[in-house]
Design a protein around this motif. Structure first.
Motif, PDB file in Angstrom:
ATOM      1  N   ASP A   1       0.956  -1.102   0.138  1.00  0.00           N
ATOM      2  CA  ASP A   1      -0.005  -0.056   0.011  1.00  0.00           C
ATOM      3  C   ASP A   1       0.922   1.168  -0.008  1.00  0.00           C
ATOM      4  N   VAL A   2       0.447   2.226  -0.922  1.00  0.00           N
ATOM      5  CA  VAL A   2       0.988   3.456  -1.026  1.00  0.00           C
ATOM      6  C   VAL A   2       0.336   4.334   0.045  1.00  0.00           C
ATOM      7  N   SER A   3       0.991   4.882   1.367  1.00  0.00           N
ATOM      8  CA  SER A   3       0.238   5.739   2.115  1.00  0.00           C
ATOM      9  C   SER A   3       0.147   7.048   1.781  1.00  0.00           C
ATOM     10  N   ALA A   4       1.339   7.672   1.079  1.00  0.00           N
ATOM     11  CA  ALA A   4       1.161   9.027   0.499  1.00  0.00           C
ATOM     12  C   ALA A   4       2.012   9.233  -0.729  1.00  0.00           C
ATOM     13  N   GLU A   5       1.763   9.931  -1.493  1.00  0.00           N
ATOM     14  CA  GLU A   5       2.423  10.220  -2.527  1.00  0.00           C
ATOM     15  C   GLU A   5       2.435  12.017  -3.007  1.00  0.00           C
ATOM     16  N   TYR A   6       3.531  12.610  -3.262  1.00  0.00           N
ATOM     17  CA  TYR A   6       3.593  13.865  -3.292  1.00  0.00           C
ATOM     18  C   TYR A   6       4.757  14.229  -4.164  1.00  0.00           C
ATOM     19  N   THR A   7       4.494  15.393  -4.680  1.00  0.00           N
ATOM     20  CA  THR A   7       5.636  15.988  -5.644  1.00  0.00           C
ATOM     21  C   THR A   7       6.102  17.234  -5.228  1.00  0.00           C
ATOM     22  N   GLU A   8       7.396  17.482  -5.108  1.00  0.00           N
ATOM     23  CA  GLU A   8       7.928  18.631  -4.642  1.00  0.00           C
ATOM     24  C   GLU A   8       8.101  19.713  -5.583  1.00  0.00           C
ATOM     25  N   GLY A   9       7.840  20.862  -5.041  1.00  0.00           N
ATOM     26  CA  GLY A   9       7.870  22.107  -6.021  1.00  0.00           C
ATOM     27  C   GLY A   9       9.082  23.031  -6.378  1.00  0.00           C
ATOM     28  N   PRO A  10       9.068  23.915  -5.843  1.00  0.00           N
ATOM     29  CA  PRO A  10       7.886  24.991  -5.298  1.00  0.00           C
ATOM     30  C   PRO A  10       6.913  25.286  -6.623  1.00  0.00           C
ATOM     31  N   TRP A  11       5.715  25.211  -6.083  1.00  0.00           N
ATOM     32  CA  TRP A  11       4.628  25.677  -7.066  1.00  0.00           C
ATOM     33  C   TRP A  11       4.302  26.855  -7.095  1.00  0.00           C
ATOM     34  N   PHE A  12       4.583  27.959  -6.099  1.00  0.00           N
ATOM     35  CA  PHE A  12       4.274  29.077  -6.239  1.00  0.00           C
ATOM     36  C   PHE A  12       5.450  30.115  -6.701  1.00  0.00           C
ATOM     37  N   ASN A  13       5.244  31.183  -7.163  1.00  0.00           N
ATOM     38  CA  ASN A  13       6.464  32.364  -7.696  1.00  0.00           C
ATOM     39  C   ASN A  13       7.231  32.860  -6.523  1.00  0.00           C
ATOM     40  N   SER A  14       6.382  33.085  -5.263  1.00  0.00           N
ATOM     41  CA  SER A  14       7.095  33.571  -4.166  1.00  0.00           C
ATOM     42  C   SER A  14       6.246  33.361  -3.034  1.00  0.00           C
ATOM     43  N   VAL A  15       6.837  33.646  -1.886  1.00  0.00           N
ATOM     44  CA  VAL A  15       6.184  33.359  -0.548  1.00  0.00           C
ATOM     45  C   VAL A  15       6.127  34.685   0.303  1.00  0.00           C
ATOM     46  N   VAL A  16       5.106  35.230   0.432  1.00  0.00           N
ATOM     47  CA  VAL A  16       5.186  36.531   1.271  1.00  0.00           C
ATOM     48  C   VAL A  16       4.824  36.080   2.769  1.00  0.00           C
ATOM     49  N   PHE A  17       5.696  36.590   3.787  1.00  0.00           N
ATOM     50  CA  PHE A  17       5.179  36.357   5.353  1.00  0.00           C
ATOM     51  C   PHE A  17       4.880  37.671   5.814  1.00  0.00           C
ATOM     52  N   SER A  18       3.652  37.872   6.162  1.00  0.00           N
ATOM     53  CA  SER A  18       3.282  39.144   6.670  1.00  0.00           C
ATOM     54  C   SER A  18       2.983  38.965   8.136  1.00  0.00           C
ATOM     55  N   ILE A  19       3.221  40.121   8.748  1.00  0.00           N
ATOM     56  CA  ILE A  19       3.118  40.024  10.331  1.00  0.00           C
ATOM     57  C   ILE A  19       1.880  40.443  10.841  1.00  0.00           C
ATOM     58  N   TYR A  20       1.496  39.394  11.617  1.00  0.00           N
ATOM     59  CA  TYR A  20       0.050  40.069  12.230  1.00  0.00           C
ATOM     60  C   TYR A  20       0.200  39.384  13.561  1.00  0.00           C
ATOM     61  N   ASN A  21      -0.756  39.897  14.563  1.00  0.00           N
ATOM     62  CA  ASN A  21      -0.913  39.122  15.965  1.00  0.00           C
ATOM     63  C   ASN A  21      -1.982  38.079  15.780  1.00  0.00           C
ATOM     64  N   ALA A  22      -2.169  37.249  16.511  1.00  0.00           N
ATOM     65  CA  ALA A  22      -2.661  36.093  16.517  1.00  0.00           C
ATOM     66  C   ALA A  22      -4.065  36.330  15.871  1.00  0.00           C
ATOM     67  N   ASP A  23      -4.622  37.385  16.595  1.00  0.00           N
ATOM     68  CA  ASP A  23      -6.236  37.481  16.267  1.00  0.00           C
ATOM     69  C   ASP A  23      -6.527  38.054  14.980  1.00  0.00           C
ATOM     70  N   ALA A  24      -5.507  39.164  14.772  1.00  0.00           N
ATOM     71  CA  ALA A  24      -5.603  39.760  13.418  1.00  0.00           C
ATOM     72  C   ALA A  24      -5.298  38.751  12.315  1.00  0.00           C
ATOM     73  N   ALA A  25      -4.398  37.700  12.509  1.00  0.00           N
ATOM     74  CA  ALA A  25      -3.991  37.007  11.661  1.00  0.00           C
ATOM     75  C   ALA A  25      -5.242  36.022  11.319  1.00  0.00           C
ATOM     76  N   LEU A  26      -6.003  35.644  12.360  1.00  0.00           N
ATOM     77  CA  LEU A  26      -7.304  34.882  11.940  1.00  0.00           C
ATOM     78  C   LEU A  26      -8.528  35.865  10.992  1.00  0.00           C
TER      79      LEU A  26
END
Lengths: 670, 391, 329, 330
Positions: A325-350
């Motif tokens: 049995d194959v339990s998981a199968e996945y292909t590595e990317g990256p699939w996005f052009n870029s990743v942006v990390f924006s800073i929020y506090n926990a509540d605002a992030a939600l």
């Protein structure tokens, strides 16, 4: 006056109106339609089940500006990264916020697979050779792939690795650089561009070898050498001084500080992402490396534990019996052009996630239950739960009588109803833990450690615990008894005496205050009760986290405390915590048998054997109980299922904390 | 006046010394140090912790540390942050001060204008619906639990109504595409824009002051008209100028992000100014020159605005300037909730991480700012009150 | 007094202050008039209502003051029924005031000149800045101040200078009537005297009417044509200065004169009145002076004496005026 | 006047008796003025309401509330355990908290503790905190103000410089630093807040008031009669400063309670239960955003903070009109 009254009234009406509009219960939107412009053609992305005619209200302006699916993977982070400098990042600035942004920038020979934490090659072409003795050294040869390249197109070579190791060893860097451990590693030799030979002067165990040097970051020699060379020269000038002198330490620290302050701008990336920009306090961005050597790597995991990696070019690597049995199968990317990390506090992030401003929230401790509750009714947001890679525990001071008595510890363990604590008291905010290796670390986890009083009722627990104490020679003026009245409670034991006849002294249980961690505070208060029921006078002192650290690790006076550990993938911490006179062995647990098991474990180089030894260590600890393991917390993650999908979400420590948002695997919803 | 300012300057320097000493005493007396953080990492052996302690000089005698701290403070060397090791504290402060200043200067001004106008009106409307209504609303907002209130503001205006952004101070998706040519590498784009916004505001203010100075001798109505026109022109020119340059949209983006914090700060803070204004106005209204002004035939509005309010302005204004540092430190709450990376948030984070140099640096900055505010208050007071100006 | 064209006519003025404890009857049926170019002195102990009258004349009463009845005609117009806008034009132009505490009557944050210009500007007395300065300089010279001082702030003036500045301000719009409410209380005697003389001179020169208010009958006597003696919100006696001094008919007037040394140097026994002025929350019945009056009889307690002309424009409100006279001689 | 002074030194008891009588009289007048201010009365009613809550808690705990279930810190309702399929008012699998019901009037918090009980229990500590801080403030401010005004000179300069520094200190920032570095309990917060407020602005106000009293004739008389400095300060100066001190007490209470809430919210205080901690618990568990659905986690504590702070503030303002006649309506 009248007009003013009207004005005030009108103002009030407006406020009430706004509140009313805002507070209206969210209508459950079956379908979310997000229209995104890309190259002039409107692309309609729909989530289940089918698009409706009605257009939903315009989301915030921020979503519009995204170039389209696959363009930007937007992650909300709770704190800014602190440095771009790799030297600092692996030592004083080692934090999830730094690693999340560029943790994949530096390659290593081997690594842990993202999903199951399997030991897999990074830039290595195949498994390392077995350690062999060669003269005074223990050596190991690692073949490197010839198709791996830095983002500037130059190949990643054994030279890079050798140089990195040499620099770290010379400057004796600390923190995560300790993986290049000078107590074992002598040097790395670049036999040729794609063959590295590791020279150990002392035989290393798994922790130093497989989980150490082989997984350590490799830096770009061409970029760093000119910058670091002057510092190495400076160091050479002081190298002859007495290494224990304050003067030397200060000078060395000054050099290291300069190293940490070196400008890394333009450093080529050896991973899937390269650094793009950092707007301090606001966001940071990484962009995909088009020529990433592992792009398209297809990983197949089998239920029997085997694994196969297949590259687009036809290269393959794997272990185990790759069938069934194959339990998981996945292909590595990256699939996005870029990743942006924006800073929020926990509540605002939600709020941002709900508003479609971000695709994923990266938190070190997972989302809180209330937050999960908040998004649970939102069809556009998916959640996943994984146990945290760590545990909260209660520790005993073996220098305090009667805590050095195994019977007392086992009796206390017996009284602590972990199921009640986690499911009822902490209302599912915690998961019980019984051994030092978290369940999520499946390779090393021992599911069969001895348990005391597991599944018993409160009455049975008390009786069994009292029995244990009696057997060990403890006496009471008034023995603790089960009282059936008032729905069942305990009449506390009084005047408890130790086998030698002296009274059991007053105990103090240090626990973090509710403000710092309500879970541990609550647990502390309940454990205080349970201990008292036995007749051991105990007072829970809910206090500042730092005060506990000071008392416990600063050599202060303490009896018991409740704290937590976040742990590494390789379970040698079990030995670090309890080896006789080890730095972290603040409870002064001392057991020659245990030390011997640890010695073996430390020296073991075979993964299978090491696992057996680790299981034995776990059993010993669960019996001797220098720690009582209490619980661990679930790691909740939430993401916008209209924009991103993950190939897997079951990952030790969660998608965020354990997988840093799965940047290499996440895909845009098409 | 020169002598007066010099005297104040002397006092302020002494106060600064006392303040710095106090800071040092507090922060040295605390239990534990930065290396406590290493305790929780099983990968760091205790020897490393000891080595770090040595290197950071944490084992030196207190007096040596005190001397070092003072010497460093005077030379502007606030040390190296522990939590962002080895970024110099001064660098972190330089990065965050403009953001805090922009937000809180704006908020303070808005809050002051609103509070002062309301207080002025209140003093004139004793008793009745308006007075009790505004007092109760004002005091309720003044004592409302700020973190929750700020969060609800985001929730209502950001998340539900989609009018305003959800915290932060810029929109990454917009900023990431913009390159500012000629910007030095050490600066972030936001600070580049921030600094320019600050300069524009300062320049506009100075020009306005000059204009006010030159129009001071005009008759009342004429002066008001001229000043209004000039104000509109100054505003138009500065806004127009920004609209034309490339970074205009960025400035607009920042401005949009500032609205909600400013509104929140104003709502929770205006009551203080309002009630203080009301009180001083009530006291001022008892003065004889108010009767004189009325007797001269001045309409009530002019009596209020030109005579009573002008005199009531003195204590209210100084009170406000003196409260500026506490506004900034009170901004810890606002900054935390709005993810606004300014001094307040820095202080909170530094404190929880026991980043002592950063805590000291931040507090020192707030102290210096506070003293500067005192000085500005003194000078402004001298300008506003001729009794001080000419003695 | 001839009744033809009084510039000011106050008729049966009744004014109350509303307080928490009840109504204070501050002015109770006061009647008097003033002719153009003449001066009237109002005298009485503090709290007798003289300042309330002054403020009534300007309609500058505080919110809790209420004019219950009566009328105040200034130049033929009743200011009590006047609209607020009309009133604003009326103030300072028709009737100006020199306030009790000249020290504080000037706004500390504006220059003295500016404060005078403000009044001039408001009443359209000037067209431009140059004219304004010229006018202020003129006024300063009139009151004996150096025109160069007009750009100075009040705190840079001495007490006497401030008083002069306040007078200059009162004169600025050439009002018909100037009320001087205790204009010199805070000054030393020499300055006091000089300023009073100068005021009198200016008044005569400009042909204005003047109302002096003071608790010091000697000061009043110096400058006023007529003197009104007030007690507890009522006018006790009103007569020419000479009549009041020569022939005081009301026991209170008599007592007042004894309380102050005469400026003319005549020596009196300085007797003080027994008792305190009444609490106007609960004013005494009948004649309000009766509790302190040595000549009081039953009628004094029961009935309010009428304010009557006893001949020669000499008005008095007393049931037993002659007894006073007899005693005096 | 000499007579008075004589009485003072020989029979202080009678003087105090007289003063008490006077005080009672002025209290009555003050109360009459205070009564007229509706805003002040609203404040007073709120304070009384909370005081009742605080008093009621131990009574309820001793009578109707079973400690195991309703204890504000360790309480837990075991009813959850015996219901395999709980009725609607009991915690549901997807929502483990009690909703408000007759059993738990304000529901339970994320750790299953009764919110109403927590609220009432905390009220007492908030009162103790507020009043404690206020007492410290008044004690310091009145003494320092009186001494500073009475002696003047170097002492005055010293204290006034100190007041400058204290005023310069950003309260919340300092408290955040202090409470995180030293483990603050309520009592510490009360004392530190009291000291900060006491040596700061309040002292300056009290001192200027003391200066006006210092020049009154009875002080002079007492001095001539040979009263010692300490005697004069504490029998003549301080009693006359008390009304003003009392006024500033009110504002200190507001500030102290608010600081507690903020510090608890940031998790910096070492306490077992308080209003701020209640909100922090809700926030840490992520329920703050969902204030509408889980209103009982946020609003009772949040409103209590606002109401009690505002109440003390309003009472202070109303008292201001009593103490400071210039603000009164004529």
């Amino acid at each position: 006056m009248l007009s003013k009254k009207w004005l005030v009234l009108a103002g009030l009406l407006v406020v009430v109106g706004i509140l009313f509009t805002a507070c209206q219960p969210k209508t459950v939107v079956e379908t979310v339609v997000v229209t995104v412009e890309k190259e002039g053609t409107p692309i309609v992305i729909t989530a289940t089940p089918a698009p409706t005619e009605e257009a939903t209200p315009e989301p915030t302006g921020e979503t519009e500006k995204v170039g389209g699916p696959g363009d930007v993977y937007r992650i909300a982070v709770l704190s800014d990264m602190t440095t771009q400098n790799v030297w600092a990042a692996y030592d004083p600035d080692a934090s999830i916020w730094n690693y999340a942004v560029y943790g994949s920038k530096w390659p290593s020979a081997y690594g842990l697979s993202t999903h199951r934490w399997d030991f897999v090659p990074g830039i290595a072409a195949d498994n390392p050779s077995d350690l062999e003795q060669e003269g005074d050294f223990w050596v190991c040869t690692v073949p490197l792939r010839d198709d791996v390249k830095w983002s500037d197109g130059t190949p990643i070579t054994a030279e890079d690795w050798a140089w990195t190791a040499q620099t770290v060893l010379t400057l004796d860097l600390s923190g995560n650089w300790e993986a290049y451990d000078g107590d074992y590693l002598d040097h790395i030799e670049a036999v040729d561009a794609h063959t590295a030979k590791l020279y150990y002067h002392t035989k290393p165990g798994l922790a130093r070898h497989q989980y150490g040097v082989l997984m350590s970051p490799i830096l770009n020699k061409a970029f760093w050498e000119p910058k670091v060379a002057p510092l190495l020269d400076e160091y050479a000038a002081i190298a002859d001084m007495d290494h224990d002198s304050d003067d030397f330490q200060a000078k060395r620290e000054a050099i290291v500080q300069k190293l940490y302050q070196l400008d890394p701008t333009g450093e080529p990336s050896g991973g899937a992402w390269q650094f793009s920009q950092w707007e301090k306090g606001a966001y940071s961005e990484i962009s995909a490396v088009d020529s990433y050597y592992d792009k398209g790597l297809k990983v197949t995991e089998y239920a029997n534990g085997a694994l196969k990696e297949a590259w687009p070019g036809g290269r393959e690597w794997g272990f185990g019996d790759q069938s069934g049995d194959v339990s998981a199968e996945y292909t590595e990317g990256p699939w996005f052009n870029s990743v942006v990390f924006s800073i929020y506090n926990a509540d605002a992030a939600l709020l941002a996630l709900e508003a479609g401003e971000v695709d994923f929230i990266l938190t070190p401790n997972g989302l809180s239950r209330g937050q999960v509750d908040q998004v649970s009714g939102n069809p556009g947001i998916s959640t996943a739960q994984n146990p945290a890679n760590g545990f909260r525990y209660m520790a005993f001071n073996f220098n305090v009588k009667p805590l050095d008595d195994i019977a007392v510890r086992q009796a206390i363990d017996c009284m602590i109803d972990k199921t009640f604590l986690t499911q009822n008291l902490l209302q599912g905010a915690a998961i019980p833990v019984n051994t030092i290796v978290p369940e999520g670390n499946s390779y090393w986890y021992n599911p069969n450690v001895p348990l005391f009083c597991d599944g018993l009722s409160a009455k049975d627990r008390l009786e069994k615990a009292v029995g244990m104490l009696k057997d060990a020679g403890y006496t009471w003026d008034k023995e603790p008894t089960w009282n059936e009245s008032r729905g069942g409670s305990v009449d506390w034991g009084e005047g408890m005496k130790m086998p030698d006849g002296s009274p059991v002294p007053q105990m103090e249980l240090l626990a973090p205050s509710a403000g710092y961690d309500p879970l541990r505070a609550t647990a502390g208060v309940y454990i205080e009760q349970w201990i008292n029921q036995l007749g051991i006078p105990c007072k829970a002192n809910l206090t500042n986290f730092n005060n506990i650290l000071d008392a416990v690790f600063g050599g202060g006076d303490w009896d018991m405390y409740i704290l937590g550990w976040g742990v590494s993938a390789f379970p040698d911490y079990a030995c670090d915590f309890f080896y006789t006179d080890a730095g972290f062995n603040v409870g002064h647990y001392s057991n020659p048998t245990f030390d011997k098991m640890c010695d073996e474990f430390y020296a073991e180089t075979d993964m299978e054997k090491a696992r057996d030894e680790s299981f034995k260590i776990q059993e010993t600890l669960a019996t001797e109980l220098p720690y009582i393991y209490l619980f661990t917390t679930p790691m909740w993650d939430a993401w916008d299922n209209n924009t991103v999908i993950y190939p897997f979400t079951d990952i030790n420590d969660g998608i965020g904390s354990g997988g840093y948002g799965l940047q290499n695997y996440v895909q845009a919803v098409q | 006046m020169g002598k007066y300012i010099l005297q104040r300057l002397g006092q302020i320097l002494v106060t600064l010394f006392v303040f710095q000493t106090l800071l040092f005493v507090i922060l040295t007396a605390m239990p534990g140090d930065v290396t406590n953080r290493m305790l929780t990492n099983p990968d760091i052996p205790p020897e490393v912790r000891e080595r770090t302690r040595q290197a950071l000089g944490l084992d030196d005698p207190v007096l040596v540390q005190y001397g070092r701290w003072f010497q460093n403070f005077i030379t502007g060397n606030l040390g190296v942050s522990y939590s962002e090791y080895p970024t110099p504290v001064i660098e972190i402060l330089e990065e965050r001060i403009p953001r805090t200043m922009v937000l809180f200067l704006a908020a303070t001004i808005v809050q002051f204008v609103v509070g002062f106008s309301m207080g002025r009106a209140l003093a004139w409307q004793r008793g009745g619906f308006f007075e009790y209504g505004s007092t109760i609303v004002g005091v309720t907002l003044y004592t409302v639990f700020t973190p929750w209130f700020a969060l609800m503001m985001i929730f209502i205006f950001g998340a539900r109504l989609h009018w305003l952004p959800l915290g932060k101070f810029l929109t990454p998706i917009l900023w990431r595409k913009v390159d500012i040519p000629g910007m030095s590498d050490s600066l972030t784009k936001a600070n580049y824009v921030f600094t320019r916004m600050l300069w524009t505001a300062t320049a506009a203010f100075v020009i306005w002051l000059i204009m006010a100075y030159f129009t001071r001798n005009l008759s009342h109505t004429k002066r008001n008209r001229t000043r209004l026109i000039a104000t509109v022109i100054i505003l138009a020119v500065s806004i127009g100028g920004w609209a034309m340059v490339d970074i205009g949209p960025l400035a607009w983006d920042i401005t949009k992000h500032m609205i909600l914090p400013i509104v929140t700060l104003t709502l929770v803070g205006f009551a203080g100014t309002m009630l203080m204004t009301r009180q001083t106005m009530l006291e001022t209204l008892r003065e004889d020159y108010i009767q004189t002004a009325r007797a001269k035939g001045l309409p009530e509005k002019l009596v209020r605005d030109k005579h009573a309010a002008r005199n009531a302005l003195l204590p209210v204004f100084t009170g406000l300037i003196i409260s500026l540092p506490s506004v900034i430190s009170g901004g810890i709450i606002t900054e935390t909730v709005f993810s606004w990376p300014g001094m307040g948030l820095t202080l909170l984070n530094a404190t929880t991480q026991e980043d002592i140099p950063l805590v000291m640096g931040t507090l020192s900055f707030i102290g210096v700012l506070s003293l500067l505010a005192h000085l500005v208050a003194d000078i402004t007071y001298a300008f506003l009150d001729p009794r001080i100006r000419y003695s | 007094m001839s009744k033809e064209t009084p510039i000011l006519a106050v008729e049966n003025l009744v004014m109350h202050y509303t307080t928490r404890k009840g109504d204070v009857s501050a002015i109770d049926g006061v009647t008097f008039s003033l002719e153009k170019g003449h001066s009237l002195g109002l005298v009485g102990e503090s709290g007798c209502g003289k300042t309330s009258i002054a403020f009534s004349l300007m309609r500058l009463l505080p919110d809790n003051a209420k004019i219950k009845q009566g009328s105040i005609f200034i130049d033929g117009e009743d200011i009590i029924t006047m609209s607020y806008d009309q009133l604003l034009k009326f103030r300072w132009r028709k009737i100006a005031m020199v306030f009790q505490a000249a020290m504080n009557a000037l706004n500390p944050v504006y220059t003295v000149g500016d404060q005078i210009v403000e009044a001039l500007d408001l009443h359209d007395m000037i067209k431009n800045k140059a004219e304004a300065e010229e006018r202020v300089a003129e006024l300063f010279e009139l009151v004996g101040l150096d025109p160069a001082l007009m750009h100075r702030y009040p705190h840079e003036f001495s007490g006497g200078m401030r008083q002069r500045a306040v007078i200059a301000m009162a004169l600025s719009c050439e009002p018909d009537i100037i009320i001087a409410d205790e204009p010199t209380t805070a000054l030393d005697v020499i300055v006091q005297d000089r300023i009073l003389r100068e005021m009198k001179k200016i008044q005569q020169k400009l042909g204005m009417s003047m109302i002096y208010i003071s608790h010091d009958i000697a000061v009043i006597a110096e400058v006023s044509d007529h003197i009104g003696v007030m007690y507890a919100g009522r006018m006790a006696e009103l007569a020419s200065g000479v009549d009041i001094f020569e022939r005081p008919l009301h026991p209170y007037t008599y007592a007042l004169m004894r309380a102050f040394p005469s400026i003319k140097g005549e020596k009196h026994d300085l007797t003080t009145l027994p008792g305190e002025p009444p609490d106007l929350l609960y004013p005494p019945t009948g004649c309000r002076f009766h509790p302190r009056c040595p000549f009081a009889t039953d009628i004094c307690k029961e009935k309010q004496p009428p304010f009557e002309n006893v001949g020669g424009e000499h008005y008095v409100a007393c049931w037993h005026p002659m007894e006073v006279h007899n005693d005096h001689h | 006047m000499n007579n008075t002074a004589h009485t003072t030194s020989s029979a202080p008891t009678s003087l105090w008796k007289m003063r008490l009588r006077l005080m009672r009289k002025s209290l009555k007048t003050g109360w009459d003025i205070f009564k007229e201010n509706p805003v002040g009365m609203v404040g007073l009613v709120i304070i009384v309401f909370f005081a009742l809550l605080a008093i009621l808690h131990p009574i309820l705990m001793a009578t109707v509330w079973d400690p195991g279930t309703y204890d504000p810190i360790t309480g837990y309702d075991f009813k959850t355990l015996i219901h395999p399929s709980p009725p609607s008012w009991l915690p549901q699998p997807d929502n483990p908290m009690y909703k408000p019901s007759f059993r738990h009037i304000l529901g339970t918090d994320p750790l299953g503790r009764d919110v109403l009980s927590q609220l009432m229990y905390s009220t007492r500590s908030e009162f103790l905190l507020g009043v404690g801080a206020a007492l410290v403030t008044v004690l310091i401010a009145t003494t320092v103000g009186a001494v500073s005004a009475y002696y003047g000179g170097l002492i005055d300069i010293l204290f006034m410089r100190m007041a400058d520094v204290m005023m310069m200190l950003p309260f919340i920032a300092i408290l955040i630093v202090l409470s995180s570095l030293f483990q603050f309990k309520m009592i510490h917060l009360a004392i530190v807040y009291g000291i900060l407020a006491g040596f700061g602005g309040t002292t300056i106000v009290i001192k200027s008031q003391a200066l006006t009293i210092k020049v009154k004739s009875y002080i002079e008389a007492a001095r001539i009669a040979g009263g010692g400095d300490g005697h004069i300060i504490f029998t003549h100066l301080v009693p006359n400063l008390l009304p003003l001190s009392f006024l500033y007490m009110m504002f200190t209470v507001t500030g102290a309670i608010f600081s507690e809430a903020v510090l608890s919210f940031f998790g910096l205080l070492d306490i077992r239960m308080s209003w701020g901690l209640m909100i922090q618990t809700a926030q840490a568990a992520g329920y703050l955003l969902n204030s509408w659905k889980y209103w009982y986690l946020m609003f009772p504590a949040g409103l209590s903070i606002t109401l009690l702070c505002a109440a003390f503030y309003l009472v202070g303002r109303a008292m201001d009109e009593v103490v400071n006649p210039r603000l009164r309506k004529r």
